[in-house]
Write an enzyme that holds these catalytic residues in place. Sequence first.
Site, PDB file in Angstrom:
ATOM      1  CG  HIS A  45      59.803  74.936  59.547  1.00 36.38           C
ATOM      2  ND1 HIS A  45      60.060  74.711  58.022  1.00 36.38           N
ATOM      3  CD2 HIS A  45      59.244  73.887  59.285  1.00 36.38           C
ATOM      4  CE1 HIS A  45      59.686  74.002  57.364  1.00 36.38           C
ATOM      5  NE2 HIS A  45      59.663  72.865  58.454  1.00 36.38           N
TER       6      HIS A  45
ATOM      7  N   GLY B  73      62.622  59.415  51.770  1.00 39.86           N
ATOM      8  CA  GLY B  73      61.331  60.076  52.009  1.00 39.86           C
ATOM      9  C   GLY B  73      60.378  60.371  52.600  1.00 39.86           C
TER      10      GLY B  73
ATOM     11  N   GLY C 173      62.131  61.392  55.509  1.00 39.52           N
ATOM     12  CA  GLY C 173      62.505  63.215  56.097  1.00 39.52           C
ATOM     13  C   GLY C 173      63.132  62.964  58.114  1.00 39.52           C
TER      14      GLY C 173
ATOM     15  CB  SER D  81      68.685  64.645  56.658  1.00 40.52           C
ATOM     16  OG  SER D  81      67.729  64.871  57.288  1.00 40.52           O
ATOM     17  CB  SER D  82      67.693  59.063  53.074  1.00 40.72           C
ATOM     18  OG  SER D  82      66.635  60.952  52.524  1.00 40.72           O
TER      19      SER D  82
ATOM     20  CG  ASP E 251      68.452  68.543  57.557  1.00 39.04           C
ATOM     21  OD1 ASP E 251      68.028  68.327  59.118  1.00 39.04           O
ATOM     22  OD2 ASP E 251      68.070  67.946  56.339  1.00 39.04           O
TER      23      ASP E 251
ATOM     24  CE1 TYR F 118      62.505  73.323  55.982  1.00 34.52           C
ATOM     25  CE2 TYR F 118      63.260  74.872  53.830  1.00 34.52           C
ATOM     26  CZ  TYR F 118      63.330  73.989  55.022  1.00 34.52           C
ATOM     27  OH  TYR F 118      64.679  74.216  55.199  1.00 34.52           O
TER      28      TYR F 118
HETATM   29  C1  GLA Z   1      64.498  70.254  56.804  1.00 39.41           C
HETATM   30  C2  GLA Z   1      65.682  71.409  56.452  1.00 39.41           C
HETATM   31  C3  GLA Z   1      66.100  72.181  57.118  1.00 39.41           C
HETATM   32  C4  GLA Z   1      65.169  72.096  58.356  1.00 39.41           C
HETATM   33  C5  GLA Z   1      64.281  71.570  58.780  1.00 39.41           C
HETATM   34  C6  GLA Z   1      63.026  71.555  59.277  1.00 39.41           C
HETATM   35  O1  GLA Z   1      64.481  68.848  57.339  1.00 39.41           O
HETATM   36  O2  GLA Z   1      66.211  70.760  55.888  1.00 39.41           O
HETATM   37  O3  GLA Z   1      66.853  72.568  57.545  1.00 39.41           O
HETATM   38  O4  GLA Z   1      64.656  73.670  58.192  1.00 39.41           O
HETATM   39  O5  GLA Z   1      63.143  71.064  57.469  1.00 39.41           O
HETATM   40  O6  GLA Z   1      63.214  72.154  60.642  1.00 39.41           O
END
Ligand code: GLA
Length: 323
Positions: free
Chosen positions: A19, A107, A109, A111-112, A157, A205
Amino acid sequence: MNETLNVSAPGRVNLIGDHTDYTGGLVMPMTLDARTTVIGQANTRRVWNLVSHHEAEPVSIELPVVDPRSITPPWGRYIAGVLYEFNKLGCEIPGFTGEINTTIPIGSGLSSSAALEIAIARIVISITKIAMSETDLALLCQRAEHIASEVPCGIMDQLCIAVGRTDTATLINCHTLNVQHIVMPEEIEIVTRFISQRTLAGSEYADRVNDCHAIEAIIGPLRVATTNDLSNLNDDRLVRRARHVITENQRVRDFAHALTVKDFVEAGRLMAASHASLALDYETSNSTMDQAVNSMLHESGFLGARITGGGFGGCIVGMRLRD
Ligand code: GLA
């Protein structure tokens, strides 16, 4: 036109710096062995037909894409978003028929979705031969993600996946988009553990992004703020959000330094401090994730552990000494 294209892109896990990307701060993710692969052939028709081994329904996207959000089934929106963005650049895209396979848990976390976007973008680049830097590719895929998921994500990501190297962390300045590759020391091992399914769409988010906008309207850019600036904020929630971002940026710097000088105890301490800050100040953890982090920290050899990525579930990441 009938050449078979085979392109893949990895998932990512964030070691520290969560974040912080959407306010131009520092992050330090690394790519995973798990990958998304797209295999197929271009054709002269004006439609992209794709099947995914992980989705019940195939997707058919007519070109040019007018509204990526209208595509069903919804997983096709990530692809449509990428095609739409290339189209906006004036790129003439031919048709494509192919299939998608992934070893990245969807799903979770890791980054699929960003891996899918980058893989699709690389297919487009290899068909059209359009010249594009890795940074511009990542930015294009970030815009596609914004459209497809409606989550106002940062650049971490997509940029990590575009430029990351095996067994190497990617220290990114999300303001300048400057990247430093930091080879992981052999003495330590990074462990990623799935805890619970989550989606950032419809999560808090976007509320966190809005809190950061509200903070910056009062104290200016968070990426250069210090804890002295906190006294200019009157709202307790905004103070805690700002404190997380400011201290997390410093933790990324300190973590990178600790790895470089092989102070693994300090690196582990910084990971645990990052988790505490996300849990207490940024409120993107929950009791299940807190417990998982806590129990990992008590496992033999672990020096640090934290929730990773957007939060509200997903995965934890830990660092342990190799035997
Ligand atoms: C997700 C978002 C990223 C980043 C993270 C938190 O993965 O896609 O851009 O903000 O949350 O660090």
